[in-house]
Design a protein around this motif. Structure first.
Motif, PDB file in Angstrom:
ATOM      1  N   ARG A   1       0.831  -1.219   0.000  1.00 53.57           N
ATOM      2  CA  ARG A   1       0.000   0.000   0.000  1.00 53.57           C
ATOM      3  C   ARG A   1       0.853   1.252   0.000  1.00 53.57           C
ATOM      4  O   ARG A   1       0.542   2.244  -0.655  1.00 53.57           O
ATOM      5  CB  ARG A   1      -0.913  -0.030   1.226  1.00 53.57           C
ATOM      6  CG  ARG A   1      -1.873   1.132   1.295  1.00 53.57           C
ATOM      7  CD  ARG A   1      -2.781   1.148   0.076  1.00 53.57           C
ATOM      8  NE  ARG A   1      -3.724   2.255   0.142  1.00 53.57           N
ATOM      9  CZ  ARG A   1      -4.496   2.654  -0.842  1.00 53.57           C
ATOM     10  NH1 ARG A   1      -4.400   2.042  -2.023  1.00 53.57           N
ATOM     11  NH2 ARG A   1      -5.330   3.656  -0.695  1.00 53.57           N
ATOM     12  N   ARG A   2       1.977   1.212   0.709  1.00 60.71           N
ATOM     13  CA  ARG A   2       2.876   2.374   0.771  1.00 60.71           C
ATOM     14  C   ARG A   2       3.469   2.679  -0.599  1.00 60.71           C
ATOM     15  O   ARG A   2       3.549   3.841  -0.998  1.00 60.71           O
ATOM     16  CB  ARG A   2       3.980   2.076   1.769  1.00 60.71           C
ATOM     17  CG  ARG A   2       4.958   3.219   1.950  1.00 60.71           C
ATOM     18  CD  ARG A   2       5.985   2.865   3.010  1.00 60.71           C
ATOM     19  NE  ARG A   2       6.948   3.945   3.179  1.00 60.71           N
ATOM     20  CZ  ARG A   2       7.953   3.927   4.060  1.00 60.71           C
ATOM     21  NH1 ARG A   2       8.126   2.851   4.817  1.00 60.71           N
ATOM     22  NH2 ARG A   2       8.781   4.957   4.154  1.00 60.71           N
ATOM     23  N   GLN A   3       3.868   1.642  -1.336  1.00 65.99           N
ATOM     24  CA  GLN A   3       4.407   1.860  -2.680  1.00 65.99           C
ATOM     25  C   GLN A   3       3.366   2.452  -3.606  1.00 65.99           C
ATOM     26  O   GLN A   3       3.664   3.336  -4.427  1.00 65.99           O
ATOM     27  CB  GLN A   3       4.932   0.535  -3.252  1.00 65.99           C
ATOM     28  CG  GLN A   3       6.158   0.005  -2.558  1.00 65.99           C
ATOM     29  CD  GLN A   3       6.619  -1.326  -3.125  1.00 65.99           C
ATOM     30  OE1 GLN A   3       6.008  -1.830  -4.059  1.00 65.99           O
ATOM     31  NE2 GLN A   3       7.691  -1.890  -2.552  1.00 65.99           N
ATOM     32  N   GLU A   4       2.115   1.976  -3.472  1.00 72.30           N
ATOM     33  CA  GLU A   4       1.048   2.540  -4.316  1.00 72.30           C
ATOM     34  C   GLU A   4       0.833   4.014  -4.029  1.00 72.30           C
ATOM     35  O   GLU A   4       0.640   4.829  -4.946  1.00 72.30           O
ATOM     36  CB  GLU A   4      -0.232   1.742  -4.096  1.00 72.30           C
ATOM     37  CG  GLU A   4      -0.156   0.299  -4.595  1.00 72.30           C
ATOM     38  CD  GLU A   4      -1.425  -0.469  -4.262  1.00 72.30           C
ATOM     39  OE1 GLU A   4      -2.306   0.114  -3.584  1.00 72.30           O
ATOM     40  OE2 GLU A   4      -1.530  -1.650  -4.683  1.00 72.30           O
ATOM     41  N   LEU A   5       0.841   4.393  -2.720  1.00 77.03           N
ATOM     42  CA  LEU A   5       0.641   5.810  -2.376  1.00 77.03           C
ATOM     43  C   LEU A   5       1.801   6.669  -2.878  1.00 77.03           C
ATOM     44  O   LEU A   5       1.605   7.785  -3.368  1.00 77.03           O
ATOM     45  CB  LEU A   5       0.491   5.960  -0.849  1.00 77.03           C
ATOM     46  CG  LEU A   5      -0.814   5.390  -0.243  1.00 77.03           C
ATOM     47  CD1 LEU A   5      -0.762   5.479   1.284  1.00 77.03           C
ATOM     48  CD2 LEU A   5      -2.029   6.145  -0.769  1.00 77.03           C
ATOM     49  N   GLU A   6       3.049   6.178  -2.733  1.00 77.48           N
ATOM     50  CA  GLU A   6       4.194   6.952  -3.221  1.00 77.48           C
ATOM     51  C   GLU A   6       4.129   7.164  -4.713  1.00 77.48           C
ATOM     52  O   GLU A   6       4.454   8.247  -5.219  1.00 77.48           O
ATOM     53  CB  GLU A   6       5.480   6.229  -2.824  1.00 77.48           C
ATOM     54  CG  GLU A   6       5.773   6.275  -1.334  1.00 77.48           C
ATOM     55  CD  GLU A   6       7.029   5.495  -0.989  1.00 77.48           C
ATOM     56  OE1 GLU A   6       7.578   4.854  -1.903  1.00 77.48           O
ATOM     57  OE2 GLU A   6       7.468   5.567   0.185  1.00 77.48           O
ATOM     58  N   GLN A   7       3.695   6.139  -5.436  1.00 74.92           N
ATOM     59  CA  GLN A   7       3.575   6.296  -6.889  1.00 74.92           C
ATOM     60  C   GLN A   7       2.494   7.317  -7.240  1.00 74.92           C
ATOM     61  O   GLN A   7       2.643   8.115  -8.173  1.00 74.92           O
ATOM     62  CB  GLN A   7       3.274   4.952  -7.510  1.00 74.92           C
ATOM     63  CG  GLN A   7       4.428   3.954  -7.457  1.00 74.92           C
ATOM     64  CD  GLN A   7       4.070   2.623  -8.024  1.00 74.92           C
ATOM     65  OE1 GLN A   7       2.936   2.423  -8.484  1.00 74.92           O
ATOM     66  NE2 GLN A   7       5.013   1.678  -8.025  1.00 74.92           N
TER      67      GLN A   7
ATOM     68  N   ALA B   1       3.798  10.822  -6.556  1.00 71.97           N
ATOM     69  CA  ALA B   1       4.787  11.231  -7.564  1.00 71.97           C
ATOM     70  C   ALA B   1       4.117  11.648  -8.843  1.00 71.97           C
ATOM     71  O   ALA B   1       4.559  12.585  -9.530  1.00 71.97           O
ATOM     72  CB  ALA B   1       5.743  10.060  -7.819  1.00 71.97           C
ATOM     73  N   VAL B   2       3.024  10.998  -9.225  1.00 68.09           N
ATOM     74  CA  VAL B   2       2.303  11.368 -10.441  1.00 68.09           C
ATOM     75  C   VAL B   2       1.668  12.753 -10.291  1.00 68.09           C
ATOM     76  O   VAL B   2       1.679  13.572 -11.215  1.00 68.09           O
ATOM     77  CB  VAL B   2       1.251  10.303 -10.775  1.00 68.09           C
ATOM     78  CG1 VAL B   2       0.345  10.771 -11.911  1.00 68.09           C
ATOM     79  CG2 VAL B   2       1.934   8.992 -11.163  1.00 68.09           C
ATOM     80  N   ARG B   3       1.099  13.067  -9.102  1.00 65.47           N
ATOM     81  CA  ARG B   3       0.473  14.355  -8.921  1.00 65.47           C
ATOM     82  C   ARG B   3       1.498  15.488  -8.929  1.00 65.47           C
ATOM     83  O   ARG B   3       1.244  16.578  -9.441  1.00 65.47           O
ATOM     84  CB  ARG B   3      -0.274  14.353  -7.568  1.00 65.47           C
ATOM     85  CG  ARG B   3      -1.522  13.462  -7.597  1.00 65.47           C
ATOM     86  CD  ARG B   3      -2.222  13.510  -6.242  1.00 65.47           C
ATOM     87  NE  ARG B   3      -3.405  12.650  -6.239  1.00 65.47           N
ATOM     88  CZ  ARG B   3      -4.198  12.483  -5.159  1.00 65.47           C
ATOM     89  NH1 ARG B   3      -3.890  13.120  -4.037  1.00 65.47           N
ATOM     90  NH2 ARG B   3      -5.238  11.698  -5.242  1.00 65.47           N
ATOM     91  N   ASN B   4       2.683  15.245  -8.339  1.00 64.06           N
ATOM     92  CA  ASN B   4       3.701  16.303  -8.280  1.00 64.06           C
ATOM     93  C   ASN B   4       4.219  16.634  -9.677  1.00 64.06           C
ATOM     94  O   ASN B   4       4.608  17.783  -9.944  1.00 64.06           O
ATOM     95  CB  ASN B   4       4.853  15.876  -7.378  1.00 64.06           C
ATOM     96  CG  ASN B   4       4.407  15.793  -5.912  1.00 64.06           C
ATOM     97  OD1 ASN B   4       3.450  16.471  -5.499  1.00 64.06           O
ATOM     98  ND2 ASN B   4       5.094  14.964  -5.129  1.00 64.06           N
ATOM     99  N   THR B   5       4.272  15.672 -10.567  1.00 65.94           N
ATOM    100  CA  THR B   5       4.762  15.955 -11.901  1.00 65.94           C
ATOM    101  C   THR B   5       3.688  16.611 -12.733  1.00 65.94           C
ATOM    102  O   THR B   5       3.969  17.278 -13.715  1.00 65.94           O
ATOM    103  CB  THR B   5       5.204  14.652 -12.569  1.00 65.94           C
ATOM    104  OG1 THR B   5       4.113  13.708 -12.555  1.00 65.94           O
ATOM    105  CG2 THR B   5       6.390  14.048 -11.846  1.00 65.94           C
TER     106      THR B   5
END
Length: 510
Positions: free
Chosen positions: A497-503, A506-510
């Motif tokens: 779940r943590r990896q999914e949230l980090e991904q 990262a998509v929103r910041n870009t």
């Protein structure tokens, strides 16, 4: 041939004895109606050792297994292939409802020949000598089977001897065999046909003569007689040029690749006076022979010989007279005779074959002078001549026919196939007997062991992980390992779940 028939008959007789011993129990040296006494416990019923039905876990249909408990297969096709292989590999396992002796279907022996059935060709090729050996336990159970093993050892020695002889014959055929000298008797005869005034056709109204040249090989042991023309490369008959003119006085025959062999030659010409003729016969030497240059012929004492024999004679002359250079063995120091022949004081021995080309001439023809008589009182005049010819050793033809012969091969292959089938049937019966004996000694323990084996087979067939019988009880989940397993499970889920949230971040910041 005698050698070929002996070898083929010995192999066929050995195969027949092996098969007769396996099927009928006839030991070598016993009467044809006798049988060996049966020893040991009775054999089991014929047919598949444990029945023919597939291994299925009792009381557990295939739909009960949960899909989540199976390993993920790479593809459905691969999973089906693995299941089929597991079923085929364990087809001999006994199901729970074991049928009685009368319910087991008999297994017919497949006695088809590989030559007649293409489906058996690949299996027959994979069979080896080891497939015909009886297992040690069967030999201990039936001591008389030692006679079969003795026949098998004799067959192996016989095959090795025949194979070694075939190899020796092949090597012998590669080497040039010495030609045999024989006598060819030549018959030259002529007949005269006087002119007949009352003849209707033009041939009878003109006098003519007919010359025949024939011959045969004396004491020819070969079954196939060689034609007369096969001994010659060319034949030329030279008639009187004054009588028949410069354009019609020669009769020539030369061998070509398409020449049809014949037993004789015939020449017919018009004429009523005696004619002198000359026959020139050129022998067909195999291998080719050459006439030596007069100087070389006097030096070596050879008139006509093959190229290899001439080179061998030259080498013998070099060694006898010590002409080889002591420092450089490749060179020859020519004496006065060699200098006259090869025009040089020194030469390499490897150059001699090339220099011999100009010193080798075609061999001299055989010259025969004959008078064609037209005397009416002498209706047929025959002259005989004996000519020395070299013929091929008849043993070479016998050896070639032995290598190419396929006599008895089909029958030997059929007997060999029957022996393999019989040995396979004996092994199947031995498995059935072992099953019956084990079941009769301890029925309860044997059934329990068999059920455990079936359970293991079921896991292999269905790709089940773990033990379903233990996992369905609550006590299985109260063991010490369950707490660690739950912790590891939640830890993996949290990390996922943590990896999914980090991904996502990262998509929103870009």
């Amino acid at each position: 041939m005698a050698t070929e028939e002996t070898a083929g008959g010995a192999r066929k007789a050995t195969k027949s004895k092996l098969f007769e011993f396996l099927v009928h129990g006839v030991r070598p040296g016993m009467p044809s109606g006798a049988r060996m006494p049966h020893q040991g416990a009775p054999m089991g019923p014929p047919g598949p050792p444990y029945g023919g039905s597939p291994a299925v876990r009792p009381g557990l249909p295939s739909t009960v297994m949960e899909p989540s408990r199976k390993r993920p297969a790479p593809s459905q096709q691969v999973q089906q292939q693995q299941q089929q292989q597991a079923v085929q590999g364990r087809a001999r396992k006994k199901p729970v409802g074991f049928p009685g002796a009368n319910e087991i279907p008999a297994r017919p022996m497949d006695m088809r020949e590989p030559q007649s059935d293409p489906t058996l060709g690949s299996n027959a090729k994979r069979r080896k000598m080891a497939d015909k050996i009886l297992p040690q336990r069967i030999r201990e159970l039936v001591p008389e089977s030692q006679a079969y093993m003795d026949l098998l050892a004799f067959e192996r020695k016989l095959d090795q001897t025949i194979m070694r002889k075939r190899v020796d014959i092949q090597e012998a055929l590669k080497r040039p065999m010495k030609q045999q000298k024989r006598k060819l008797r030549l018959y030259i005869s002529n007949t005269f046909n006087p002119a007949r005034p009352d003849a209707d056709d033009s041939d009878g109204s003109i006098a003519s003569w007919e010359l025949r040249v024939e011959g045969k090989l004396l004491d020819d042991p070969g079954k196939q007689k060689k034609k007369f023309s096969s001994f010659f490369k060319s034949l030329v008959i030279e008639l009187d040029k004054d009588l028949y003119g410069p354009d019609n006085h020669l009769v020539e025959w030369h061998r070509t690749p398409t020449t049809q062999e014949t037993d004789g030659f015939q020449v017919k010409r018009p004429g009523d006076v005696s004619v002198r003729c000359t026959l020139l016969l050129m022998l067909d030497y195999q291998p080719p022979q050459f006439k030596l240059d007069p100087r070389l012929a006097r030096l070596l004492g050879i008139h006509t010989q093959t190229r290899s024999c001439i080179i061998q004679a030259l080498w013998q002359y070099v060694k006898t007279n010590k002409l080889q250079d002591s420092h450089d063995k490749e060179y020859i120091n020519c004496d006065k005779y060699f200098q006259q022949i090869f025009d040089g004081p020194r030469l390499k021995f490897s150059e001699i074959p090339q220099r011999l080309t100009n010193l080798l001439l075609p061999p001299d023809p055989i010259v025969i002078n004959h008078v064609i008589s037209v005397d009416p009182n002498d209706q047929k005049k025959t002259a005989c001549y004996d000519i020395d010819v070299e013929v091929e050793d008849p043993l070479k033809g016998q050896m070639s026919s032995f290598l190419l012969s396929t006599a008895n091969q089909q029958e030997i292959a059929s007997l060999d196939n029957k022996i393999h089938e019989t040995i396979e049937s004996i092994n199947q019966l031995k498995i059935q007997r072992d099953f019956m004996l084990s079941f009769s000694r301890d029925p309860k323990g044997y059934i329990q062991d068999w059920l455990k084996s079936q359970s293991r087979d079921l896991k292999l067939m269905t790709d089940v992980v773990g033990n379903p019988e233990e996992e369905r009880k609550a006590a299985f989940y109260h063991e010490p390992w369950s707490q660690e397993a739950v912790s590891r499970y939640f830890y993996c889920k949290i990390q996922q779940r943590r990896q999914e949230l980090e991904q996502a971040l990262a998509v929103r910041n870009t």
